[in-house]
Scaffold this motif. Structure first.
Motif, PDB file in Angstrom:
ATOM      1  N   ASN A 149      22.803  40.328  74.042  1.00 40.82           N
ATOM      2  CA  ASN A 149      23.230  40.178  72.641  1.00 40.82           C
ATOM      3  C   ASN A 149      22.136  40.526  71.643  1.00 40.82           C
ATOM      4  N   GLY A 150      21.396  41.603  71.914  1.00 34.05           N
ATOM      5  CA  GLY A 150      20.413  42.090  70.962  1.00 34.05           C
ATOM      6  C   GLY A 150      19.007  41.571  71.161  1.00 34.05           C
ATOM      7  N   THR A 151      18.798  40.685  72.116  1.00 29.76           N
ATOM      8  CA  THR A 151      17.457  40.162  72.383  1.00 29.76           C
ATOM      9  C   THR A 151      16.717  41.099  73.329  1.00 29.76           C
ATOM     10  N   VAL A 152      15.486  41.457  72.964  1.00 35.97           N
ATOM     11  CA  VAL A 152      14.672  42.299  73.833  1.00 35.97           C
ATOM     12  C   VAL A 152      14.025  41.395  74.878  1.00 35.97           C
ATOM     13  N   THR A 153      14.582  41.383  76.065  1.00 32.60           N
ATOM     14  CA  THR A 153      14.102  40.537  77.151  1.00 32.60           C
ATOM     15  C   THR A 153      12.821  41.125  77.742  1.00 32.60           C
ATOM     16  N   PRO A 154      12.082  40.333  78.539  1.00 36.34           N
ATOM     17  CA  PRO A 154      10.879  40.875  79.194  1.00 36.34           C
ATOM     18  C   PRO A 154      11.176  42.104  80.040  1.00 36.34           C
ATOM     19  N   ALA A 155      12.307  42.103  80.739  1.00 35.12           N
ATOM     20  CA  ALA A 155      12.664  43.273  81.551  1.00 35.12           C
ATOM     21  C   ALA A 155      12.890  44.495  80.674  1.00 35.12           C
ATOM     22  N   ALA A 156      13.547  44.302  79.538  1.00 31.81           N
ATOM     23  CA  ALA A 156      13.778  45.415  78.615  1.00 31.81           C
ATOM     24  C   ALA A 156      12.460  45.913  78.023  1.00 31.81           C
TER      25      ALA A 156
END
Length: 378
Positions: free
Chosen positions: A202-209
């Motif tokens: 939902n638009g959050t830049v995760t560590p994997a991203a």
């Protein structure tokens, strides 16, 4: 009146549901008699696809094995499955009576008969398009999966992009991860994977991203998508000033106008308001448009000639965008032009093309979706 219609429909449905119980003397069509015939047709279809070159010999062999396995399974079930059909009279009667009553009760509480229906012509066309896209997407996935070499990297990237446009972001991540793990994966592969991961959260830049974005920049430091989303990651972690500087630095490194600059400038200005910094303007695009001479001559035209002139300008912009589809600002201008021309279907199509290319956090996304909603309703 509406309840009278409901009553007639319910009675008709109950009659249809209970009719088979009064005709028990008629022989039942056994599933084992029809399904094998369908599967035989599928075998013939595989042979025809192989002859036309649509599928390879390896794909054809795998498809034949799967169809034969299903045929054997159906035939085994048909030998033992008929006895269970005789004990369902009570369940059928109960369902025929209870289900309509439950549906009427629920509709009386939660229904909305005053809601305007979607025109059948629109609904039907959209349904056909969606089904066609879903069919072609599944066919591409099957082709890549059955490929003895694992399928081309470009094919997995295309599959991931298509899933993303369909809103199936988990499937998009799965396809793009396969592409990213290939030796020939490039910067675009990794940034596309990062965007899919961001959309699943939902638009959050995760560590994997974020890791995928860093890999994309290692392969190509000029990748604008990777830089943009890393700035979003910094902003989300509370480093608004750092994010703002990253965006401005990337803009300063580029001469002239690029379509992605619109998103950069919009995001940079949104952050600038929070950290009390001055805003910036989008560089003027080198796109075809009316010159001063064009505008002057248009003032002297008749109403009909002026309409033809406007049409020619719009068509010129539309043709350029077909050759340069990444120009988000161009799609937005084209959509507004079509709205002025009262060509709502073309305006909707242009807004959809812009929506596909706008980052999820772009401030213009809300306006685009609002325009699409209004075009759907009117």
């Amino acid at each position: 009146m509406i309840w009278l219609i409901f009553t007639v429909l319910v009675l008709g449905a109950m009659g249809i549901a209970l009719a088979p119980l009064r005709q028990r003397e008629k022989a039942l069509v056994q599933r084992g008699e029809t399904v094998p015939a369908i599967l035989v047709d599928q075998l013939e279809e595989v042979d025809r696809d192989l002859d036309r070159g649509i599928i390879s010999e390896v794909e054809a062999k795998a498809a034949r094995q799967e169809i034969r396995r299903r045929m054997a399974l159906v035939l085994r079930r048909s030998e033992t499955g008929t006895s269970a059909s005789n004990g369902g009279q009570g369940a059928m009667i109960l369902a025929a009576v209870f289900v309509p009553l439950m549906a009427i009760g629920y509709y009386a509480i939660a229904g909305a008969p005053e809601t305007t229906a979607v025109p059948l012509s629109i609904r039907g066309a959209e349904g056909v398009d969606e089904e066609r896209i879903a069919y072609l997407t599944q066919k591409l996935r099957d082709k890549l999966t059955l490929d003895a070499d694992g399928g081309a990297t470009e094919g997995w990237m295309l599959l991931g992009q298509t899933y993303g446009r369909m809103g199936r972001f988990d499937d998009a991540v799965e396809a793009l991860q396969i592409a990213a793990n290939r030796a020939d994966a490039n910067s675009a592969t990794w940034s596309m994977l990062a965007e899919a991961l961001i959309r699943t959260s939902n638009g959050t830049v995760t560590p994997a991203a974020a890791q995928a974005l860093r890999t994309a920049l290692e392969l190509d430091e000029t990748n604008p998508a990777a830089t943009f989303y890393l700035a979003i990651a910094e902003y989300q972690s509370g480093e608004a000033a750092t994010a703002h500087e990253r965006l401005l630095r990337r803009l300063d490194q580029t001469e002239g106008y690029r379509p992605w600059m619109d998103s950069y400038v919009a995001q940079a200005n949104a952050i600038a308001k929070e950290i009390d910094r001055p805003g910036i303007d989008v560089p003027m695009p080198d796109s075809p448009g009316p010159s001063a001479a064009d505008i002057a001559s248009a003032q002297e035209m008749s109403e009909e000639d002026r309409a033809d002139f406007i049409r020619s300008m719009v068509d010129r912009l539309a043709n350029r965008l077909e050759e340069e589809p990444g120009d988000v600002e161009g799609w937005l201008r084209l959509a507004k032009a079509y709205e002025v021309l009262k060509e709502r279907h073309k305006a909707k199509s242009a807004y959809l093309r812009a929506e596909e290319r706008l980052p999820a956090d772009d401030p213009r996304m809300a306006d685009v979706r609002e325009r699409l909603r209004e075009l759907e309703e009117n």
